[in-house]
Write a protein that holds these residues in place. Sequence first.
Motif, PDB file in Angstrom:
ATOM      1  N   ARG A  70       0.833  -1.196   0.000  1.00 15.42           N
ATOM      2  CA  ARG A  70       0.000   0.000   0.000  1.00 15.42           C
ATOM      3  C   ARG A  70       0.866   1.242   0.000  1.00 15.42           C
ATOM      4  O   ARG A  70       2.047   1.176   0.319  1.00 15.42           O
ATOM      5  N   THR A  71       0.272   2.368  -0.377  1.00 15.85           N
ATOM      6  CA  THR A  71       0.960   3.653  -0.288  1.00 15.85           C
ATOM      7  C   THR A  71       0.417   4.374   0.939  1.00 15.85           C
ATOM      8  O   THR A  71      -0.523   3.905   1.582  1.00 15.85           O
ATOM      9  N   GLU A  72       0.978   5.497   1.239  1.00 14.46           N
ATOM     10  CA  GLU A  72       0.498   6.263   2.388  1.00 14.46           C
ATOM     11  C   GLU A  72      -0.914   6.789   2.168  1.00 14.46           C
ATOM     12  O   GLU A  72      -1.624   7.098   3.118  1.00 14.46           O
ATOM     13  N   ASN A  73      -1.348   6.881   0.902  1.00 14.70           N
ATOM     14  CA  ASN A  73      -2.658   7.451   0.583  1.00 14.70           C
ATOM     15  C   ASN A  73      -3.757   6.413   0.378  1.00 14.70           C
ATOM     16  O   ASN A  73      -4.907   6.777   0.195  1.00 14.70           O
ATOM     17  N   THR A  74      -3.419   5.124   0.365  1.00 10.86           N
ATOM     18  CA  THR A  74      -4.445   4.107   0.150  1.00 10.86           C
ATOM     19  C   THR A  74      -5.135   3.781   1.458  1.00 10.86           C
ATOM     20  O   THR A  74      -4.561   3.930   2.532  1.00 10.86           O
ATOM     21  N   PRO A  75      -6.380   3.324   1.374  1.00 13.70           N
ATOM     22  CA  PRO A  75      -7.108   2.973   2.594  1.00 13.70           C
ATOM     23  C   PRO A  75      -6.415   1.825   3.328  1.00 13.70           C
ATOM     24  O   PRO A  75      -5.738   1.003   2.726  1.00 13.70           O
ATOM     25  N   VAL A  76      -6.595   1.790   4.614  1.00 12.75           N
ATOM     26  CA  VAL A  76      -6.025   0.720   5.430  1.00 12.75           C
ATOM     27  C   VAL A  76      -6.952  -0.489   5.356  1.00 12.75           C
ATOM     28  O   VAL A  76      -8.163  -0.363   5.503  1.00 12.75           O
ATOM     29  N   HIS A  77      -6.372  -1.651   5.112  1.00 12.95           N
ATOM     30  CA  HIS A  77      -7.144  -2.887   5.009  1.00 12.95           C
ATOM     31  C   HIS A  77      -6.771  -3.817   6.147  1.00 12.95           C
ATOM     32  O   HIS A  77      -5.605  -3.908   6.521  1.00 12.95           O
ATOM     33  N   ASP A  78      -7.739  -4.507   6.678  1.00 12.20           N
ATOM     34  CA  ASP A  78      -7.460  -5.516   7.686  1.00 12.20           C
ATOM     35  C   ASP A  78      -6.851  -6.719   6.987  1.00 12.20           C
ATOM     36  O   ASP A  78      -7.432  -7.250   6.026  1.00 12.20           O
ATOM     37  N   VAL A  79      -5.697  -7.173   7.476  1.00 13.95           N
ATOM     38  CA  VAL A  79      -5.019  -8.283   6.819  1.00 13.95           C
ATOM     39  C   VAL A  79      -5.876  -9.539   6.828  1.00 13.95           C
ATOM     40  O   VAL A  79      -5.849 -10.320   5.876  1.00 13.95           O
ATOM     41  N   ASP A  80      -6.668  -9.732   7.878  1.00 10.20           N
ATOM     42  CA  ASP A  80      -7.486 -10.954   7.936  1.00 10.20           C
ATOM     43  C   ASP A  80      -8.584 -10.940   6.880  1.00 10.20           C
ATOM     44  O   ASP A  80      -8.897 -11.977   6.292  1.00 10.20           O
ATOM     45  N   ASN A  81      -9.151  -9.781   6.589  1.00 12.80           N
ATOM     46  CA  ASN A  81     -10.194  -9.705   5.561  1.00 12.80           C
ATOM     47  C   ASN A  81      -9.624  -9.946   4.161  1.00 12.80           C
ATOM     48  O   ASN A  81     -10.230 -10.646   3.347  1.00 12.80           O
ATOM     49  N   VAL A  82      -8.458  -9.370   3.885  1.00 19.80           N
ATOM     50  CA  VAL A  82      -7.824  -9.586   2.589  1.00 19.80           C
ATOM     51  C   VAL A  82      -7.435 -11.054   2.443  1.00 19.80           C
ATOM     52  O   VAL A  82      -7.673 -11.677   1.404  1.00 19.80           O
ATOM     53  N   ALA A  83      -6.858 -11.632   3.505  1.00 19.12           N
ATOM     54  CA  ALA A  83      -6.452 -13.042   3.465  1.00 19.12           C
ATOM     55  C   ALA A  83      -7.649 -13.948   3.218  1.00 19.12           C
ATOM     56  O   ALA A  83      -7.584 -14.867   2.391  1.00 19.12           O
ATOM     57  N   LYS A  84      -8.754 -13.701   3.883  1.00 20.69           N
ATOM     58  CA  LYS A  84      -9.948 -14.538   3.714  1.00 20.69           C
ATOM     59  C   LYS A  84     -10.479 -14.437   2.286  1.00 20.69           C
ATOM     60  O   LYS A  84     -10.860 -15.443   1.681  1.00 20.69           O
ATOM     61  N   ALA A  85     -10.494 -13.230   1.727  1.00 17.33           N
ATOM     62  CA  ALA A  85     -10.967 -13.051   0.349  1.00 17.33           C
ATOM     63  C   ALA A  85     -10.078 -13.814  -0.627  1.00 17.33           C
ATOM     64  O   ALA A  85     -10.573 -14.464  -1.556  1.00 17.33           O
ATOM     65  N   ILE A  86      -8.772 -13.764  -0.413  1.00 17.60           N
ATOM     66  CA  ILE A  86      -7.849 -14.465  -1.308  1.00 17.60           C
ATOM     67  C   ILE A  86      -7.991 -15.972  -1.157  1.00 17.60           C
ATOM     68  O   ILE A  86      -8.057 -16.704  -2.142  1.00 17.60           O
ATOM     69  N   LEU A  87      -8.056 -16.459   0.080  1.00 15.16           N
ATOM     70  CA  LEU A  87      -8.213 -17.899   0.297  1.00 15.16           C
ATOM     71  C   LEU A  87      -9.515 -18.404  -0.313  1.00 15.16           C
ATOM     72  O   LEU A  87      -9.551 -19.476  -0.921  1.00 15.16           O
ATOM     73  N   ASP A  88     -10.579 -17.633  -0.178  1.00 14.54           N
ATOM     74  CA  ASP A  88     -11.857 -18.017  -0.793  1.00 14.54           C
ATOM     75  C   ASP A  88     -11.740 -18.055  -2.318  1.00 14.54           C
ATOM     76  O   ASP A  88     -12.297 -18.932  -2.971  1.00 14.54           O
ATOM     77  N   ALA A  89     -10.994 -17.095  -2.891  1.00 17.30           N
ATOM     78  CA  ALA A  89     -10.827 -17.052  -4.348  1.00 17.30           C
ATOM     79  C   ALA A  89      -9.993 -18.235  -4.851  1.00 17.30           C
ATOM     80  O   ALA A  89     -10.225 -18.734  -5.951  1.00 17.30           O
ATOM     81  N   LEU A  90      -9.035 -18.698  -4.049  1.00 14.64           N
ATOM     82  CA  LEU A  90      -8.182 -19.814  -4.455  1.00 14.64           C
ATOM     83  C   LEU A  90      -8.862 -21.167  -4.278  1.00 14.64           C
ATOM     84  O   LEU A  90      -8.468 -22.145  -4.903  1.00 14.64           O
TER      85      LEU A  90
END
Length: 119
Positions: free
Chosen positions: A54-74
């Motif tokens: 991420r850059t300093e200007n991008t929204p902050v994302h919860d790592v667990d939410n991103v991880a769950k979305a990726i695991l679900d996609a895989l």
Amino acid sequence: MQASAIDGSLNVRVDALTSQTRKFKELISAFFRTEFKRVRPKYGPFEVVIEIERTENTPVHDVDNVAKAILDALTGVVFHDDSQVQRLHVEKVLGERARVKVRARPIGELTRTDQADAA
């Protein structure tokens, strides 16, 4: 989005990051089903490494939410069920642009160096 499958390891780079994990999951799932039609899900234990850039200007994302979305996609593309993931490493780093890098591979294919690094 770019992806490669090399020696049983799937590497993906998504040059976007949305705050809506459902849309992110749909984007990744659609890409895999289109670009990796010949890849069949495997059984056995997996390792998944996720780097959220991420850059300093991008929204902050919860790592667990991103991880769950990726695991679900895989799921159904790389492995049959995300319960097969026995090793998961998720890291958020500052970078040049908002993107996500993913590496998924069967644990049986890890080298001794990889196993020592993970310990």
